[in-house]
Design an enzyme around this catalytic site. Structure first.
Site: not given
Length: 341
Positions: A14, A199-200, A261-262
């Site tokens: 964010e 990884p996220r 986010n692509l």
């Protein structure tokens, strides 16, 4: 610099979303930035050019948020995306603006969204849903994730050489297994291909390392020279990793997470693979598919086929130029923010 603007973000993602706006405001206003996720602290402390004061969001009780507000004396509170903390919204007196808002539905969202004096929505669909809740004021500016700062590329100390790089970013448990299976197939077809997987949640790095048995695997924090798979267990490097990619995949899309986010790999002119679960980034997915820069995949076989065809030239893609849309969104947000000041 007489006005204090309070910006609250949940975590690193964010914050990175709002960075281009903070960059425009930080020299004219006193920026107080709060965050929630403990893992974001170290990263945010290194981003001090975007704010004047950094604080962890206080415990969400009526007394603590009221005392915090009294201490920093904000002119207005901007909340990024979906931080609907009840005491924060109910027991602060300052005017509130929700930025980059998207509507998921539900009673809690319906109630809490009414606490905002202004909601700036990502899409017309989101605007219509917030308006159906009878919120005070809702406008549409677009998705802030279309905005990117112009900046120097980081030196990553990763030798590109004659290798092909497949970069998979923001992956979740369940997606890593699919990607590793697809990569094993690709490795037999392209011996020179390497996988960079981020990884996220970086706490899962060693878990992924265990899945990759039989392949040379290294962690970014202990990076060796010879590896087939590099697991990115560091924060803040993924955007620049996409610049190395020959093909990229963005996670949170093969499972019902909603997507991340692509546009980050597309910003670097890379073909972008993503799964069918793109509820949170549907405008990005539609944009990339329409431009011929994005490719929908549903399983390991789809990933193998699409990557193979892209690398052999059998499947074409178009490099995107998102600057025009980015500038429109930037201007809309800045004008809307300045109008409430």
């Amino acid at each position: 610099m007489d006005k204090t603007l309070w910006f609250h973000t949940a975590s690193v993602g964010e914050f990175n979303t709002i960075k281009p706006i903070l960059r425009e405001l930080v020299n004219g206003y006193r920026i107080v930035l709060t965050y929630f996720s403990p893992r974001a602290r170290d990263y945010l402390q290194k981003q001090s050019v975007y704010y004047h004061l950094l604080e962890r969001l206080p415990l969400d009780t009526p007394l603590t948020v009221a005392l915090f507000e009294r201490r920093i004396r904000p002119h207005i509170l901007f909340i990024v995306e979906r931080e609907f903390w009840p005491s924060l919204l109910l027991f602060t007196r300052v005017r509130k603006v929700l930025l980059n808002a998207y509507a998921k539905g539900g009673i809690y969202e319906r109630l809490m969204s009414k606490r905002f004096d202004l909601i700036i929505a990502r899409s017309e669909m989101d605007r219509e849903r917030f308006e159906s809740y009878r919120c005070k004021k809702v406008i549409t500016c677009g998705n802030l994730k279309f905005l990117f700062e112009k900046r120097e590329a980081k030196e990553l100390n990763i030798e590109k050489g004659d290798f092909r790089f497949f970069v998979a970013g923001s992956t979740h448990r369940g997606e890593d297994e699919i990607l590793l299976k697809a990569f094993r197939k690709l490795k037999s077809y392209f011996p020179e291909i390497k996988l960079l997987i981020a990884p996220r949640h970086i706490s899962r790095a060693k878990e992924i390392q265990q899945m990759a048995s039989g392949l040379r695997c290294s962690l970014r924090s202990y990076q060796g020279k010879d590896w087939d798979i590099l697991i990115i267990d560091t924060l803040g490097e993924l955007f620049d990793m996409y610049a190395l990619a020959d093909v990229a995949f963005v996670g949170g899309t093969l499972l019902p997470v909603g997507g991340h986010n692509l546009l980050e790999p597309a910003y670097h002119g890379k073909p972008v693979l993503f799964g069918p679960f793109t509820e949170k980034v549907r405008d990005m997915a539609e944009y990339l598919l329409q431009k011929g820069a994005g490719f929908l995949v549903r399983n390991e076989n789809d990933i193998f086929i699409v990557v193979k065809e892209l690398l052999t030239g059998k499947r074409r893609f178009n490099k995107t130029n998102i600057n025009e849309e980015s500038e429109r969104i930037r201007s809309c947000y800045l004008d809307s923010i300045r109008n409430v000041l």
